[in-house]
Design a protein around this motif. Sequence first.
Motif, short mmCIF file in Angstrom:
data_model
loop_
_atom_site.label_atom_id
_atom_site.label_comp_id
_atom_site.label_asym_id
_atom_site.label_seq_id
_atom_site.Cartn_x
_atom_site.Cartn_y
_atom_site.Cartn_z
N LEU A 68 1.44 -10.62 3.75
CA LEU A 68 0.48 -10.73 4.85
C LEU A 68 -0.25 -9.40 5.06
CD1 LEU A 68 2.42 -12.77 7.56
CD2 LEU A 68 0.34 -13.48 6.39
N ILE A 69 0.51 -8.33 5.03
CA ILE A 69 -0.07 -7.00 5.24
C ILE A 69 -1.01 -6.65 4.09
CG2 ILE A 69 0.47 -4.54 5.41
CD1 ILE A 69 3.06 -5.36 6.85
N GLN A 70 -0.62 -6.97 2.86
CA GLN A 70 -1.47 -6.67 1.71
C GLN A 70 -2.77 -7.46 1.75
OE1 GLN A 70 -0.99 -4.20 -0.45
NE2 GLN A 70 0.84 -3.72 0.74
N ALA A 71 -2.71 -8.71 2.25
CA ALA A 71 -3.93 -9.50 2.40
C ALA A 71 -4.85 -8.87 3.43
CB ALA A 71 -3.58 -10.93 2.81
N ARG A 72 -4.26 -8.36 4.52
CA ARG A 72 -5.06 -7.67 5.54
C ARG A 72 -5.67 -6.39 4.98
NH1 ARG A 72 -4.36 -2.74 7.40
NH2 ARG A 72 -2.14 -3.12 7.65
N VAL A 73 -4.92 -5.67 4.15
CA VAL A 73 -5.43 -4.43 3.55
C VAL A 73 -6.63 -4.74 2.64
CG1 VAL A 73 -4.89 -2.55 1.96
CG2 VAL A 73 -3.24 -3.19 3.73
N LYS A 74 -6.51 -5.79 1.83
CA LYS A 74 -7.63 -6.15 0.95
C LYS A 74 -8.85 -6.58 1.76
CE LYS A 74 -7.18 -7.82 -3.10
NZ LYS A 74 -6.96 -8.59 -4.32
N ALA A 75 -8.60 -7.32 2.85
CA ALA A 75 -9.70 -7.75 3.70
C ALA A 75 -10.37 -6.55 4.37
CB ALA A 75 -9.19 -8.73 4.76
N THR A 76 -9.58 -5.55 4.78
CA THR A 76 -10.14 -4.35 5.39
C THR A 76 -11.04 -3.61 4.40
OG1 THR A 76 -8.16 -4.14 6.78
CG2 THR A 76 -9.56 -2.19 6.55
N GLU A 77 -10.59 -3.48 3.16
CA GLU A 77 -11.39 -2.82 2.14
C GLU A 77 -12.72 -3.57 1.92
OE1 GLU A 77 -8.81 -2.89 -1.18
OE2 GLU A 77 -7.48 -1.29 -0.43
N THR A 78 -12.66 -4.90 1.91
CA THR A 78 -13.87 -5.70 1.71
C THR A 78 -14.82 -5.56 2.89
OG1 THR A 78 -12.54 -7.30 0.45
CG2 THR A 78 -14.72 -8.01 1.20
N LEU A 79 -14.28 -5.56 4.10
CA LEU A 79 -15.12 -5.43 5.30
C LEU A 79 -15.84 -4.09 5.34
CD1 LEU A 79 -12.79 -7.08 7.96
CD2 LEU A 79 -15.04 -7.91 7.26
N LYS A 80 -15.13 -3.03 4.98
CA LYS A 80 -15.77 -1.71 4.98
C LYS A 80 -16.95 -1.70 4.01
CE LYS A 80 -11.70 1.02 6.30
NZ LYS A 80 -10.72 2.04 5.88
N SER A 81 -16.76 -2.28 2.84
CA SER A 81 -17.85 -2.34 1.86
C SER A 81 -18.99 -3.22 2.36
CB SER A 81 -17.31 -2.87 0.53
OG SER A 81 -18.33 -3.00 -0.42
#
Length: 401
Positions: A68-81
Amino acid sequence: MERTVCIQLQPNTEQAQALHKTLAQFTVVYNHVCAYGWQQGEKNGVKLHHATYYDTKALCPDLVSDLLIQARVKATETLKSAFTWKAKKEATYSKKVAKAQKQSKPVPVFKPVRCPRSLACAVRYNVHTYSLNWEAQTVRLSTTQGKMSLSFTVPHFSKRYRGCKIATADLLSRNGVWWLHVVVDAPEPVVEYHDEVIGVDLGLNRPAVTSQRHFLGSRHWKEVDRRRFRLRRKLQSKGSKSAKRHLKKISHKQMRFHRDCDHVLSKRIVQNATAGSTIVLENLTNLREGVHHRKGEGQRKLHSWSFAQLYGFIAYKAQERGIAVERVDPRHTSQTCSQCGHQARNNRRSQAVFHCRSCGYQLNADLNASYNIRDKFCLAQGGTSVLGGPLSDGLSSQASV
């Protein structure tokens, strides 16, 4: 140095179903976090975690907390971009409108950046959710059905990385085949320093020309692109469902072809360099914003030129041989005489010929540019002013022509 090893998993029917369910739930969490962050305008990972953790846990109770945390981390990276791209697009739209009004042309339609969304987001594992045994060729993964052990095979070209320390890994499915992209930490090569400096001029007409007088690339590559462009134009004019399916197939095929060309070109550039030497390239960042082509073949080539991918391939291949890769400001490298230093726009007589107006020195234009790139880096290392422009600041310099 970090390298990615793509290993092919061999799950049975039950394990494949568990992997599919894990991938689906990981994608649900990823899309949920992206939707919330986009709606709230939030890209801070800690705030996104506090706001979405319990909701995503309720949506996907079978997914372990670490995934769950790793999915949130990937989503955070995508949102920043995505937010960066959105701000950039909004900032440049006003300039496009002003330019169109000045030229009495129709105002371009604004195409907003949409919320990121994935149909199958690759599952990211870390050292807490997977373990790998190189000797037994088995990997143990966390899934929605608990931890499972799967056998795998390593491609022959990646066997030199077997036994290296592992870091993260991404699980994905491609055409019904399961792959695990494992990031490993390989030892740095021990190579003696060599004072050789090689300038490389990258271009659309000639893919690469080095200061060692090597003209790299193949004319066949351009002909393949022309043939595929004619086919795409013919299919786009039809517009049928079968034509659209064919266009999608051609797009993927062309992407793989360009990647293969970049691999071949980068390998030849690195092979011609001495271990421990330095390869110097032009910093072509933001090149498309500074160069304006008329609509046609030149514009099409410029926007399909994968120079960033080529630079990445050169960098990682050179690292394995202890070769440094540097970038310099590309200004005036094509207009300056490598013999006398005279700079003038009309020194470039044509695409292929450089003829200095001052000293009469004449040679291939791309070869002259490669000499200037090499000399520009060498002079910048010595702290001397270079080719009528400021000293390059390496990766941070902007391309302008």
